[in-house]
Design a protein around this motif. Structure first.
Motif, mmCIF file in Angstrom:
data_model
loop_
_atom_site.group_PDB
_atom_site.id
_atom_site.type_symbol
_atom_site.label_atom_id
_atom_site.label_comp_id
_atom_site.label_asym_id
_atom_site.label_seq_id
_atom_site.Cartn_x
_atom_site.Cartn_y
_atom_site.Cartn_z
ATOM 1 N N SER A 66 58.012 31.037 4.942
ATOM 2 C CA SER A 66 59.274 31.731 5.210
ATOM 3 C C SER A 66 59.134 33.180 4.772
ATOM 4 O O SER A 66 58.593 33.463 3.706
ATOM 5 C CB SER A 66 60.427 31.058 4.460
ATOM 6 N N LEU A 67 59.655 34.092 5.581
ATOM 7 C CA LEU A 67 59.562 35.517 5.277
ATOM 8 C C LEU A 67 60.829 36.090 4.646
ATOM 9 O O LEU A 67 60.856 37.269 4.308
ATOM 10 C CB LEU A 67 59.229 36.298 6.543
ATOM 11 N N ASP A 68 61.865 35.266 4.516
ATOM 12 C CA ASP A 68 63.093 35.829 3.965
ATOM 13 C C ASP A 68 63.945 34.869 3.135
ATOM 14 O O ASP A 68 64.318 35.183 2.020
ATOM 15 C CB ASP A 68 63.952 36.480 5.068
ATOM 16 N N PHE A 87 57.816 33.309 1.010
ATOM 17 C CA PHE A 87 56.447 33.769 0.764
ATOM 18 C C PHE A 87 55.571 32.728 0.057
ATOM 19 O O PHE A 87 54.558 33.061 -0.539
ATOM 20 C CB PHE A 87 56.448 35.094 -0.022
ATOM 21 N N THR A 88 55.961 31.452 0.177
ATOM 22 C CA THR A 88 55.149 30.352 -0.345
ATOM 23 C C THR A 88 54.565 29.580 0.829
ATOM 24 O O THR A 88 55.308 29.092 1.677
ATOM 25 C CB THR A 88 56.009 29.397 -1.206
ATOM 26 N N PRO A 89 53.244 29.450 0.930
ATOM 27 C CA PRO A 89 52.661 28.725 2.067
ATOM 28 C C PRO A 89 52.851 27.214 1.937
ATOM 29 O O PRO A 89 52.770 26.660 0.843
ATOM 30 C CB PRO A 89 51.178 29.102 2.004
ATOM 31 N N THR A 103 68.255 28.465 7.644
ATOM 32 C CA THR A 103 67.845 29.457 8.636
ATOM 33 C C THR A 103 66.934 30.490 7.974
ATOM 34 O O THR A 103 67.124 30.841 6.810
ATOM 35 C CB THR A 103 69.062 30.162 9.255
ATOM 36 N N CYS A 104 65.947 30.948 8.726
ATOM 37 C CA CYS A 104 65.017 31.945 8.196
ATOM 38 C C CYS A 104 64.171 32.493 9.341
ATOM 39 O O CYS A 104 64.283 32.059 10.486
ATOM 40 C CB CYS A 104 64.096 31.331 7.122
ATOM 41 N N THR A 105 63.325 33.449 9.019
ATOM 42 C CA THR A 105 62.239 33.868 9.903
ATOM 43 C C THR A 105 60.953 33.397 9.243
ATOM 44 O O THR A 105 60.762 33.608 8.042
ATOM 45 C CB THR A 105 62.216 35.393 10.084
ATOM 46 N N ASP A 106 60.091 32.730 9.994
ATOM 47 C CA ASP A 106 58.876 32.208 9.382
ATOM 48 C C ASP A 106 57.629 32.766 10.049
ATOM 49 O O ASP A 106 57.684 33.394 11.109
ATOM 50 C CB ASP A 106 58.872 30.672 9.360
ATOM 51 N N GLY A 117 41.889 27.076 7.326
ATOM 52 C CA GLY A 117 42.822 28.194 7.255
ATOM 53 C C GLY A 117 43.369 28.447 5.861
ATOM 54 O O GLY A 117 43.428 27.533 5.028
ATOM 55 N N GLN A 118 43.774 29.691 5.622
ATOM 56 C CA GLN A 118 44.407 30.105 4.368
ATOM 57 C C GLN A 118 45.531 31.094 4.700
ATOM 58 O O GLN A 118 45.482 31.765 5.732
ATOM 59 C CB GLN A 118 43.398 30.815 3.446
ATOM 60 N N MET A 119 46.515 31.209 3.802
ATOM 61 C CA MET A 119 47.595 32.174 3.993
ATOM 62 C C MET A 119 48.071 32.678 2.633
ATOM 63 O O MET A 119 48.250 31.879 1.713
ATOM 64 C CB MET A 119 48.758 31.546 4.761
ATOM 65 N N ILE A 120 48.262 33.997 2.510
ATOM 66 C CA ILE A 120 48.662 34.616 1.249
ATOM 67 C C ILE A 120 49.690 35.708 1.541
ATOM 68 O O ILE A 120 49.511 36.495 2.476
ATOM 69 C CB ILE A 120 47.453 35.260 0.526
#
Length: 198
Positions: A66-68, A87-89, A103-106, A117-120
């Protein structure tokens, strides 16, 4: 290293049952998400419905962030519920049956068995040293990115920088700077390591 910068006008926008999705990048370029004929896909999506079900991507692996806003995820396949902080993967299988609440933007990374894969989430002033064969930076704010010995490059918010190793290069040193308050997230980094077939 081959670096490609994609702008907002390059992204494909479409509807999904819970909102809208923007496909940032699909590999290979002539692949097709709907028929599940691709190696990996980066996208952002709005989750606009109070409750929505995730699409089935059986045969793929997924990472979501989630970005927000916080997002509640009910994973029926694992029989678990997770409140995902921004901001938690969250790593899961494409076949998992997931219902989201909130609701959010992801930000999404979907990849086949040929990759790991990785995400930070990245903050202003952060330095990163990574060795993945494919590395992507999605800007959440206007920022300056320094890649190794190359001159700094400016990236605007909602642009995607894709870096692909062309040889057995050493680890890529990346540094970020933005006008965001210190500690605030300014970008998302996603990396993919190709797994050789046995």
């Amino acid at each position: 290293m081959k670096a490609t910068l994609l702008r907002a006008s390059d992204f494909q926008v479409s509807d999904w049952p819970g909102g809208k999705t923007r496909q940032l990048f699909l590999s290979p370029p002539d692949g097709h998400c709907g028929s599940r004929n691709f190696d990996y896909r980066l996208s952002t999506a709005t989750v606009e419905a109070a409750e929505s079900s995730f699409s089935d991507f059986s045969g793929f692996h997924r990472i979501l962030m989630s970005l927000d806003r916080p997002l509640s995820l009910q994973n029926a396949s694992r029989q678990e519920e997770t409140v995902l902080a921004p901001f938690t993967p969250y790593v899961f299988e494409g076949s998992d049956s997931i219902t989201s609440r909130g609701t959010c933007t992801d930000f999404n990374l979907i990849y086949s068995d040929h990759y790991q894969g990785q995400m930070i989430a990245l903050s202003d002033g952060q330095e990163l040293s990574r060795n993945e064969s494919i590395q992507c930076i999605y800007a959440l704010d206007n920022l300056t990115v320094t890649l190794g010995e190359q001159p700094p490059r400016n990236i605007e918010a909602q642009e995607l920088l894709i870096m692909e190793k062309e040889t057995q290069e050493t680890e890529l040193q990346i540094m970020f700077s933005s006008k965001q308050p210190k500690g605030a997230c300014c970008a998302v980094w996603a990396g993919l390591t190709h797994i050789p077939t046995k």
